[in-house]
Design a protein around this motif. Structure first.
Motif, short mmCIF file in Angstrom:
data_model
loop_
_atom_site.label_atom_id
_atom_site.label_comp_id
_atom_site.label_asym_id
_atom_site.label_seq_id
_atom_site.Cartn_x
_atom_site.Cartn_y
_atom_site.Cartn_z
N TYR A 219 0.83 -1.21 0.00
CA TYR A 219 0.00 0.00 0.00
C TYR A 219 0.87 1.26 0.00
O TYR A 219 0.59 2.23 -0.73
N LEU A 220 1.93 1.24 0.80
CA LEU A 220 2.82 2.40 0.84
C LEU A 220 3.57 2.58 -0.48
O LEU A 220 3.82 3.71 -0.90
N TRP A 222 2.37 1.99 -3.28
CA TRP A 222 1.39 2.55 -4.20
C TRP A 222 1.06 4.01 -3.89
O TRP A 222 1.06 4.86 -4.76
N LYS A 223 0.83 4.30 -2.59
CA LYS A 223 0.41 5.65 -2.20
C LYS A 223 1.58 6.60 -2.04
O LYS A 223 1.43 7.82 -2.24
N GLU A 224 2.75 6.09 -1.66
CA GLU A 224 3.91 6.95 -1.43
C GLU A 224 5.12 6.37 -2.17
O GLU A 224 6.08 5.91 -1.55
#
Length: 328
Positions: A219-220, A222-224
């Motif tokens: 998730y990180l 992807w988002k960051e």
């Protein structure tokens, strides 16, 4: 129980003692495995291969049974690079050596296959393998104590556990409170008499949270995507790892629902403590709870001669604010 207490004391005393114990027991285990492998190769050279015929007869190939069987095999330290192939080759050759001497009935009837193997091969030196098995158990337990206590220590330092657990001894620099907390939790788990049930309870929760951790990393990414990372790998590896954890969690949940739900219940039992002692702001906690936590922290600090550890400073960053252990 006595082994866990002894190794907890050793790791509390000095860090070097714990690493020395780990080194000695690891060498002893590897040497014993090499001796078994050499004996198996000699037997193969003599033509002893009849036990390999129908070696998987009456085995269960149900998906649920495979997942539960993996629980017993995946509680090994995570390895990368050269170590994983070495471990794989050693254990495959060890099992090949067992089958050169023992048939399926002997293996299934044996409480310790290596000991049964030694009784038939090593003659008067058969005592060496039980000794090596005992040392191997000590080494595995010591590795678990070292790793688990550091996880509790870091979790406390990050604010996920009570402050008292992230304290270290003022002279020996060992995480005594974290080691004691880990020892107490181990003694509670030992109340379960059936070792295979215990493995299922622990492993289900373990792989569930490991999977969540890897999902968090994805998730990180992807988002960051531009977030600084000390180590960056291809997404292929975490995705495959996630798929494996889904298999190890979803299939036992279906095939062994009761034990899986018990594992979930054990994990969820920590939520009330987390919300009351950690999550709820101090001024909103009941007065009796605040006083109990503060008293416990002070007593543990005096008893263990420990103080709160400072955060490591990296890349010139500022030290995060820490709660005063006595403020609870």
């Amino acid at each position: 129980m006595s082994k866990s207490s002894l190794l907890t004391f050793i790791n509390c005393a000095y860090v070097k003692w714990g690493t020395l114990v780990q080194d000695i027991f690891t060498y002893a285990k590897v040497l014993a495995l090499i001796a078994v492998i050499i004996a198996g190769i000699v037997r193969l050279g003599q033509g002893a291969s009849t036990h390999f015929e129908n070696s998987f007869e009456d085995s269960s190939f149900a998906v649920g049974d495979i997942a539960l069987a993996l629980y017993s095999a995946l509680n090994l330290p995570l390895s990368i690079g050269i170590s994983m192939p070495i471990v794989t080759v050693i254990y495959i050759l060890t099992n090949v050596a067992y089958y050169t001497v023992l048939d399926m009935r002997d293996i299934l009837a044996s409480d310790a296959v290596a000991v049964t193997f030694a009784d038939q091969i090593f003659g008067i030196f058969n005592w060496t393998i039980p000794l090596a098995v005992a040392l191997s158990c000590f080494g595995g337990l010591n590795a678990s104590i070292v790793a688990a206590s550091r996880l509790f220590f870091v979790g406390s330092r990050e604010g996920h556990l009570p402050d008292a657990i992230c304290m270290i001894h003022v002279e020996r620099f060992t995480p005594v409170p974290a080691l004691l907390f880990n020892g107490i939790m181990a003694l509670i788990y030992l109340c379960v008499e059936d070792i295979f049930q215990l493995i299922n309870y622990y492993s289900f929760s373990y792989w569930f949270f490991v999977g969540l951790s890897i999902v968090g990393q994805l998730y990180l990414r992807w988002k960051e995507p531009d977030r600084p990372r000390p180590l960056k790998l291809s997404l292929f590896f975490p995705i495959v790892f996630c798929l494996c954890t889904i298999f190890l969690v979803a299939v036992p949940l279906y095939s062994d629902t009761i034990n899986s739900l018990i594992g979930i219940g054990i994990a969820l039992s920590g939520l009330p403590f987390y919300f009351l002692i950690i999550r709820v702001p101090e001024h909103k906690r009941p007065h009796c709870l605040r006083r109990t936590v503060a008293t416990t922290t002070r007593c543990l600090q005096v008893l263990c001669m420990s103080v709160a550890a400072e955060m490591d400073l990296e890349d010139g960053g500022e030290m995060p604010k820490q709660r005063d252990p006595k403020s609870n």
